[in-house]
Write a protein that holds these residues in place. Structure first.
Motif, PDB file in Angstrom:
ATOM      1  N   ARG A   1       0.825  -1.214   0.000  1.00 30.84           N
ATOM      2  CA  ARG A   1       0.000   0.000   0.000  1.00 30.84           C
ATOM      3  C   ARG A   1       0.857   1.261   0.000  1.00 30.84           C
ATOM      4  O   ARG A   1       0.375   2.335  -0.346  1.00 30.84           O
TER       5      ARG A   1
ATOM      6  N   THR B   1      -4.855  -5.116  -3.969  1.00 35.08           N
ATOM      7  CA  THR B   1      -4.600  -3.969  -3.090  1.00 35.08           C
ATOM      8  C   THR B   1      -4.284  -2.719  -3.910  1.00 35.08           C
ATOM      9  O   THR B   1      -4.755  -1.621  -3.593  1.00 35.08           O
TER      10      THR B   1
ATOM     11  N   MET C   1      -6.144   0.905  -4.164  1.00 35.63           N
ATOM     12  CA  MET C   1      -5.452   2.174  -3.933  1.00 35.63           C
ATOM     13  C   MET C   1      -5.710   3.190  -5.043  1.00 35.63           C
ATOM     14  O   MET C   1      -5.593   4.386  -4.811  1.00 35.63           O
TER      15      MET C   1
END
Length: 627
Positions: A24, A53, A57
């Protein structure tokens, strides 16, 4: 060396869940760089959890929709590549014309992004939240199985909806201009392209007229030099406006695809409360996407699917050799009319042959008529030669030609949050949107109507013109100003210029004026939280230069904004809008002709988008003296 080896071992030994949390803090390009370091890191970075992920984002879609979109691509990495490439397009795009407003909102579809034009319209008795917002499709960009992009322009011709396939030229990260262009390309394989059926049926003279003049205006020495020197690419933007328009018209008329199977299928999921209907939408969207991918690669309804694959071609591209051939034919016609010696005087003839000769001259733009005679000059102006040479050179830079969508960054000046636009570019311009925050509480998109209570129709006027305003903050002479820029109004004839400030208030100067009404539409007491001093638009020195009159902006307890002109007591009531939700509950209407549907360049003060039969409301009357 030992420490680096230990660090690598520890990194590779991390579980996918832990490394996905670490990822992240990385950008997709950082993960791609890691994947080329060694085989161990390549295997680690290839994890689906890590790229899911990264998709999260990007921030375009909720987690639930990402899972649905994954079914249409090869991996979350491919999906992430697509999301990153189209993210700069998400938002509000506008054009100066028509003056009522030209608002295109780009939003997620299904494994795609869709450009939707908000139609200038009236607000019905159900209000903004519950009444259907009318919109028309402008374009859509779809993700292929590998995450690459596919472009379709929407349009309507002769009562039928068409799709116009093309390519994405580039999407710059900070793009603020969206250009519709035509671009020649070199054919990758030397296999024979399938000639467009519309090209075969299109008259040669008509194609020549639409595409423009060839290189006959150039001297023989200039043509010899062109053949001996390497061809330098000429940008589409350097061509004359008439040549750009004719190229766009010609290409769109020949690449268009009519796909009857798509007419009743949605472009994005509708706003649903139940899971069952949402699943049905997903099935329809998935089927529609499959059809689009197939026609992008093989063509539309006119393709013979039983034919061998060697007969199929790229439907986005046309053979430039055919266009050059028709240009050469037209050049010989023009040479015949021009003659071989100096200036030749041709007298107007009343015969049929004379009529056609004069028509040819008008199309070619070579001469004018004075006192019944028509003089054709052998030598055109240097500017004209240069323009014709540019078109000729542009057409020589490839062997196929097709539509392209180019999202670029240009240095644009602006006035009160409204960009100054080029009047001859087939373009849309992105509005910079300020996000609401503590010191900019009212920034963002708002919509509403004139009158109080808000959105309540009267017996003599069942609908009210819907206004879209972009609220933004600006510092001026030590004052914090809140500026409400008009980007859409639903009147029949425009009241205020597109991009004008409907009101400007000083958020640091409280207003002492009382709110004129005690109750709202539900007969509940009105509690005013804040009031600011400002000025609202008024009839000044004509339409283009409106004046202003004093007023106050009131903020009620339920989040409504109401600007009241002090003298006339006219009130403009606004509420914050969520465009994606409104469009998902809205009603789709037919589009315009393809080029006008993308960018309407003609100056107009009426509702050019209202020429369809299924519009559920009538538009309001012309300019009123309520301000």
């Amino acid at each position: 060396m030992l420490s680096e080896s230990c660090g690598l071992s520890l990194l590779v030994a991390l579980p996918d869940d832990i490394f996905s949390i670490i990822s992240r803090f990385l950008f997709p390009r950082d993960l791609c760089n890691l994947s080329v370091c060694c085989k161990s890191l390549c295997s680690l970075v290839a994890s689906e959890k890590i790229w899911l992920t990264q998709c999260d984002m990007v921030g375009i879609l909720p987690h639930e929709e990402l899972i649905e979109w994954r079914k249409g691509v090869s991996s979350y990495k491919a999906l992430c590549c697509f999301l990153v490439s189209v993210k700069p397009l998400i938002g509000i795009w506008v054009h100066q014309n028509p003056e009522l407003g030209n608002v295109v909102y780009v939003m997620p579809g299904f494994v795609s992004v869709v450009g939707c034009r908000i139609i200038p319209q009236e607000l019905g008795p159900l209000g903004v939240e519950d009444g259907p917002i009318l919109w028309a499709p402008v374009f859509e960009i779809i993700a292929d199985f590998d995450g690459s992009t596919i472009f379709f322009l929407h349009g309507r011709e002769k009562g039928h909806d068409y799709l116009y396939p093309g390519l994405i030229k580039a999407v710059e990260r900070s793009c603020n201009v969206l250009l519709l262009e035509v671009e020649p390309t070199q054919q990758k394989n030397q296999g024979k392209l399938l000639q467009s059926s519309s090209l075969v049926q299109y008259p040669e003279k008509e194609i020549s007229r639409k595409v423009g003049r060839s290189n006959s205006g150039l001297s023989r020495s200039q043509r010899v030099l062109e053949q001996s020197e390497p061809v330098q690419a000429v940008p589409f933007s350097k061509l004359a406006f008439s040549d750009r328009r004719k190229l766009l018209e010609t290409v769109t008329s020949q690449v268009r695809l009519k796909v009857s199977d798509l007419e009743s299928r949605p472009l994005f999921p509708q706003l649903r409360d139940d899971v069952e209907n949402f699943r049905k939408d997903m099935v329809l969207l998935s089927e529609r996407r499959s059809i689009l991918l197939k026609i992008f690669k093989f063509g539309g309804d006119d393709i013979d699917w039983k034919a061998g694959p060697e007969l199929l071609s790229d439907p986005t591209q046309l053979e430039l050799s055919e266009i050059r051939k028709t240009l050469d034919i037209w050049s010989s016609v023009r040479s015949t009319l021009s003659g071989d010696h100096g200036h030749k005087h041709l007298t107007k003839s009343k015969t049929l042959g004379g009529y056609f000769r004069n028509s040819f001259r008008q199309i070619l733009g070579r001469s004018g008529s004075i006192n019944g005679t028509c003089t054709i000059s052998r030598n055109s102006s240097s500017a004209s030669e240069n323009r014709h040479g540019l078109l000729h050179q542009f057409l020589k830079s490839g062997d196929t030609i097709g539509l392209t969508l180019h999202a670029c960054t240009m240095k644009l000046s602006s006035y009160r949050a409204w960009p100054n636009m080029h009047d001859s570019r087939f373009a849309l311009y992105k509005l910079p949107m300020q996000a609401p925050r503590t010191d900019q509480e009212y920034a963002g998109l708002w919509g509403g109507t004139f009158g109080w209570p808000p959105g309540r129709p009267s017996e003599d006027k069942p609908g009210k013109a819907l206004f879209f305003l972009l609220l933004s903050y600006e510092e001026s002479r030590g004052q914090r100003l809140l500026i409400a820029t008009k980007i859409l109004e639903g009147t029949h004839y425009v009241l205020h210029p597109n991009g004008s400030a409907m009101f400007i208030v000083n958020v640091d100067e409280p207003s002492l004026d009382p709110f004129p009404w005690d109750t709202d539409a539900d007969s509940c007491p009105v509690n005013v939280k804040h009031a600011f001093v400002g000025e609202g638009i008024a009839n000044g020195y004509g339409f283009r230069y409106p004046g202003s009159k004093p007023g106050s902006l009131f903020v009620t307890q339920n989040g409504l904004l109401a600007f009241i002109w002090k003298e006339s007591r006219a009130v403009l009531t606004l509420q914050r809008l969520n465009l994606p939700e409104l469009l998902k509950k809205g009603e789709q209407v037919p589009a315009l002709l393809p080029i006008n549907n993308f960018s309407y360049l003609t100056k107009s003060y009426s509702n050019v988008f209202a020429g369809f039969s299924n519009m559920s409301t009538c538009l309001s009357s012309p300019r009123q003296n309520h301000i």
